[in-house]
Design an enzyme around this catalytic site. Structure first.
Site, PDB file in Angstrom:
ATOM      1  N   SER A   1       1.056  -1.055  -0.016  1.00 32.35           N
ATOM      2  CA  SER A   1       0.170   0.045   0.129  1.00 32.35           C
ATOM      3  C   SER A   1       0.752   0.997   0.084  1.00 32.35           C
ATOM      4  O   SER A   1       2.150   1.104   0.323  1.00 32.35           O
ATOM      5  CB  SER A   1      -0.795   0.129   1.322  1.00 32.35           C
ATOM      6  OG  SER A   1      -1.712   1.038   1.719  1.00 32.35           O
ATOM      7  N   SER A   2      -0.104   2.453  -0.822  1.00 36.66           N
ATOM      8  CA  SER A   2       1.096   3.332  -0.494  1.00 36.66           C
ATOM      9  C   SER A   2       0.982   3.730   1.091  1.00 36.66           C
ATOM     10  O   SER A   2       2.526   5.245   0.930  1.00 36.66           O
ATOM     11  CB  SER A   2       0.479   5.141  -1.116  1.00 36.66           C
ATOM     12  OG  SER A   2      -1.240   5.368  -1.013  1.00 36.66           O
ATOM     13  N   CYS A   3       0.022   3.365   2.343  1.00 36.63           N
ATOM     14  CA  CYS A   3       0.915   3.922   3.278  1.00 36.63           C
ATOM     15  C   CYS A   3       2.333   3.504   3.852  1.00 36.63           C
ATOM     16  O   CYS A   3       2.188   3.636   5.103  1.00 36.63           O
ATOM     17  CB  CYS A   3      -0.216   4.130   4.009  1.00 36.63           C
ATOM     18  SG  CYS A   3      -0.841   1.581   4.719  1.00 36.63           S
TER      19      CYS A   3
ATOM     20  N   LYS B   1       2.373  -4.219   6.343  1.00 37.15           N
ATOM     21  CA  LYS B   1       2.916  -3.980   4.630  1.00 37.15           C
ATOM     22  C   LYS B   1       4.110  -4.394   4.823  1.00 37.15           C
ATOM     23  O   LYS B   1       4.753  -4.295   4.296  1.00 37.15           O
ATOM     24  CB  LYS B   1       2.257  -3.396   3.949  1.00 37.15           C
ATOM     25  CG  LYS B   1       0.347  -3.321   4.027  1.00 37.15           C
ATOM     26  CD  LYS B   1      -0.159  -4.190   2.724  1.00 37.15           C
ATOM     27  CE  LYS B   1      -0.991  -5.047   3.392  1.00 37.15           C
ATOM     28  NZ  LYS B   1      -1.842  -5.925   2.289  1.00 37.15           N
TER      29      LYS B   1
ATOM     30  N   TYR C   1      -1.232  -1.009  10.328  1.00 40.57           N
ATOM     31  CA  TYR C   1      -1.346  -1.629   8.603  1.00 40.57           C
ATOM     32  C   TYR C   1      -0.072  -1.285   7.841  1.00 40.57           C
ATOM     33  O   TYR C   1      -0.049  -2.258   7.573  1.00 40.57           O
ATOM     34  CB  TYR C   1      -2.387  -1.132   8.325  1.00 40.57           C
ATOM     35  CG  TYR C   1      -3.099  -1.335   6.762  1.00 40.57           C
ATOM     36  CD1 TYR C   1      -3.256  -2.414   6.499  1.00 40.57           C
ATOM     37  CD2 TYR C   1      -2.353  -0.199   5.979  1.00 40.57           C
ATOM     38  CE1 TYR C   1      -3.990  -3.071   5.337  1.00 40.57           C
ATOM     39  CE2 TYR C   1      -2.609  -0.600   4.042  1.00 40.57           C
ATOM     40  CZ  TYR C   1      -3.209  -1.880   3.673  1.00 40.57           C
ATOM     41  OH  TYR C   1      -3.737  -1.993   2.934  1.00 40.57           O
TER      42      TYR C   1
ATOM     43  N   HIS D   1     -13.231   4.068   2.132  1.00 43.23           N
ATOM     44  CA  HIS D   1     -12.430   5.159   2.296  1.00 43.23           C
ATOM     45  C   HIS D   1     -13.367   5.965   1.910  1.00 43.23           C
ATOM     46  O   HIS D   1     -14.428   5.921   1.441  1.00 43.23           O
ATOM     47  CB  HIS D   1     -10.803   4.228   1.004  1.00 43.23           C
ATOM     48  CG  HIS D   1     -10.472   2.919   1.641  1.00 43.23           C
ATOM     49  ND1 HIS D   1     -10.094   1.704   1.414  1.00 43.23           N
ATOM     50  CD2 HIS D   1      -9.196   3.518   1.920  1.00 43.23           C
ATOM     51  CE1 HIS D   1      -8.912   1.272   1.815  1.00 43.23           C
ATOM     52  NE2 HIS D   1      -8.411   2.609   2.280  1.00 43.23           N
TER      53      HIS D   1
HETATM   54  O1  GFB Z   1      -9.748   7.328   2.312  1.00 41.29           O
HETATM   55  P1  GFB Z   1      -9.323   7.503   3.607  1.00 41.29           P
HETATM   56  O2  GFB Z   1     -10.308   7.260   4.293  1.00 41.29           O
HETATM   57  O3  GFB Z   1      -7.976   7.309   4.183  1.00 41.29           O
HETATM   58  O4  GFB Z   1      -9.821   8.982   3.406  1.00 41.29           O
HETATM   59  P2  GFB Z   1      -6.611   7.966   3.708  1.00 41.29           P
HETATM   60  C1  GFB Z   1      -8.549  10.215   2.726  1.00 41.29           C
HETATM   61  C2  GFB Z   1      -9.275  11.034   3.000  1.00 41.29           C
HETATM   62  O5  GFB Z   1     -10.078  11.510   2.803  1.00 41.29           O
HETATM   63  C3  GFB Z   1      -8.778  12.269   4.320  1.00 41.29           C
HETATM   64  C4  GFB Z   1     -11.668  12.161   3.588  1.00 41.29           C
HETATM   65  O6  GFB Z   1      -8.407  13.085   4.350  1.00 41.29           O
HETATM   66  C5  GFB Z   1     -10.294  11.945   5.374  1.00 41.29           C
HETATM   67  O7  GFB Z   1     -10.826  12.310   6.463  1.00 41.29           O
HETATM   68  N1  GFB Z   1     -12.629  12.065   3.665  1.00 41.29           N
HETATM   69  C6  GFB Z   1     -13.734  12.988   3.493  1.00 41.29           C
HETATM   70  C7  GFB Z   1     -12.896  10.761   3.647  1.00 41.29           C
HETATM   71  N2  GFB Z   1     -14.471  12.677   4.043  1.00 41.29           N
HETATM   72  C8  GFB Z   1     -14.832  11.464   4.204  1.00 41.29           C
HETATM   73  C9  GFB Z   1     -15.141  10.119   3.948  1.00 41.29           C
HETATM   74  O8  GFB Z   1     -16.377  10.304   4.326  1.00 41.29           O
HETATM   75  N3  GFB Z   1     -15.099   8.899   4.559  1.00 41.29           N
HETATM   76  C10 GFB Z   1     -13.878   8.830   4.705  1.00 41.29           C
HETATM   77  N4  GFB Z   1     -12.908   7.307   4.686  1.00 41.29           N
HETATM   78  N5  GFB Z   1     -12.387   9.593   4.467  1.00 41.29           N
HETATM   79  C11 GFB Z   1      -5.689   4.697   4.236  1.00 41.29           C
HETATM   80  C12 GFB Z   1      -4.904   4.558   4.810  1.00 41.29           C
HETATM   81  O9  GFB Z   1      -5.129   6.237   4.238  1.00 41.29           O
HETATM   82  O10 GFB Z   1      -5.584   4.941   2.912  1.00 41.29           O
HETATM   83  C13 GFB Z   1      -5.439   3.352   4.346  1.00 41.29           C
HETATM   84  O11 GFB Z   1      -6.180   4.380   6.112  1.00 41.29           O
HETATM   85  C14 GFB Z   1      -4.591   2.754   2.999  1.00 41.29           C
HETATM   86  O12 GFB Z   1      -4.010   2.078   5.686  1.00 41.29           O
HETATM   87  C15 GFB Z   1      -5.231   3.858   2.181  1.00 41.29           C
HETATM   88  O13 GFB Z   1      -3.157   3.129   2.953  1.00 41.29           O
HETATM   89  C16 GFB Z   1      -4.487   3.529   0.896  1.00 41.29           C
HETATM   90  O14 GFB Z   1      -6.072   7.845   2.410  1.00 41.29           O
HETATM   91  O15 GFB Z   1      -5.922   9.070   4.780  1.00 41.29           O
END
Ligand code: GFB
Length: 309
Positions: free
Chosen positions: A108-110, A141, A137, A180
């Site tokens: 993953s890119s994280c 990875k 996580y 996500h």
């Molecule tokens: O996709 P996401 O949950 O994960 O959130 P990450 C990306 C951005 O979208 C964050 C915003 O800045 C969130 O605050 N966001 C806005 C929201 N509205 C929403 C919403 O309704 N739901 C969600 N989920 N986000 C993940 C990692 O990080 O990336 C995993 O947690 C994994 O481990 C994945 O690596 C690829 O991009 O921040």
């Protein structure tokens, strides 16, 4: 890998695994083996070893994982580290014990540092502190990458590791607490439109930038690398383009036909500020992502309306 090779796709019901199975089937691979969670719990070592001994797959796509968005990762850190370490250790070791010819591990890119120079190159792995919201996580990875490299070094195996950017597409998780950002936005905007609401809540400030790739592009890249790439060094898979969460939300609003306002809930975390992969390595190997963000969101929204509501 030829059309009759025995291929195990671990995690075939998930976003990534289902796209890999579709891709392989569309190319005529006809000896794909899959197991549901009920049939085989990949976190149980003895069961995984018995399965490999009996089935003897030649190729393995390791797409099984406990995944989730920013809140899921923060709420269930123990599950994210334990389940992922268990699944990947069991599959990698059983692959070695049973002579698997080649394995592809999905990272993953994280795995890259929170404040990584952008775009993030493969060599930036382990060069700084991780983003706290998904550190357990990411550590799992990173352990998977290092395990593949260690087995290659000690046992001469051919295990490759790929680092996809943030993914979306059919079979994604649309649960508002654990998903996500993209599936969450699709669902929020769609439901707001149906219910006639005039506002949708977006987590965070809307300023973080994310690179999003349709999972069909990822599956295409995985099959490409399974055929063409044999090095222990990791390979990024992405589109090379990013956008802000606000821009993403506006695009989703347009696709779903929601006409109201966006409200940013800044009590929710932003996560890492920037996350764009440097994809020059895979581009030099001859692979490029093809699906632009709007087409990809349209496809995912169509799937959501048909299959998930
Ligand atoms: O996709 P996401 O949950 O994960 O959130 P990450 C990306 C951005 O979208 C964050 C915003 O800045 C969130 O605050 N966001 C806005 C929201 N509205 C929403 C919403 O309704 N739901 C969600 N989920 N986000 C993940 C990692 O990080 O990336 C995993 O947690 C994994 O481990 C994945 O690596 C690829 O991009 O921040």
């Amino acid at each position: 890998m030829n059309k009759t090779s025995k291929i195990f796709v671990a995690g075939h019901r998930g976003l990534v695994g289902s796209a890999i199975v579709n891709r392989l089937q569309s190319e005529g691979f006809n000896n794909i083996i899959c197991r549901t969670h009920k049939e085989l719990d990949l976190s149980r070592q003895a069961d995984v070893e018995a399965f490999f001994k009996e089935q003897r797959p030649e190729y393995v796509f390791l797409a099984a994982a406990k995944v989730g968005g920013i809140l899921g990762n923060s709420t269930y850190p123990a599950d994210f580290i334990y389940i992922n370490l268990a699944i990947q250790s069991n599959i990698i070791h059983a692959s070695y014990l049973n002579g698997v010819k080649k394995l592809l591990f999905l990272g993953s890119s994280c795995i890259y540092p929170k404040y990584c120079p952008q775009p993030m190159k493969e060599e930036h792995l382990l060069s700084g502190y991780l983003e706290p919201t998904n550190e357990p996580y990411a550590i799992a990875k990173i352990a998977g990458i290092k395990m593949c490299q260690a087995y290659n070094r000690q046992y001469g195996t051919r295990y490759i590791s790929v680092m996809p950017t943030n993914l979306y597409g059919p079979n994604d998780n649309f649960d508002l607490e654990t998903s996500h950002v993209l599936p969450a936005l699709i669902r929020k905007f769609h439901e707001a439109k149906i219910k006639g609401k005039n506002e949708v809540e977006i987590w965070g400030t809307g300023t973080p930038r994310r690179e999003l790739m349709h999972v069909a592009d990822l599956a295409d890249a995985c099959v490409f690398l399974m055929r063409k790439y044999d090095d222990s060094e990791i390979v990024n898979i992405g589109t090379g383009k990013d956008l802000t969460i606000k821009e993403l939300a506006e695009t989703v609003a347009g696709v779903t036909g929601f006409k109201g306002a966006l409200r940013f809930d800044t009590s929710k975390p932003d996560g890492t500020p920037l996350k764009l992969l440097d994809v020059s390595k895979i581009n030099q190997l001859g692979w490029y992502a093809r699906i632009d963000i709007e087409t990809g969101i349209r496809d995912t929204y169509d799937w959501y309306v048909r299959c998930r509501q």
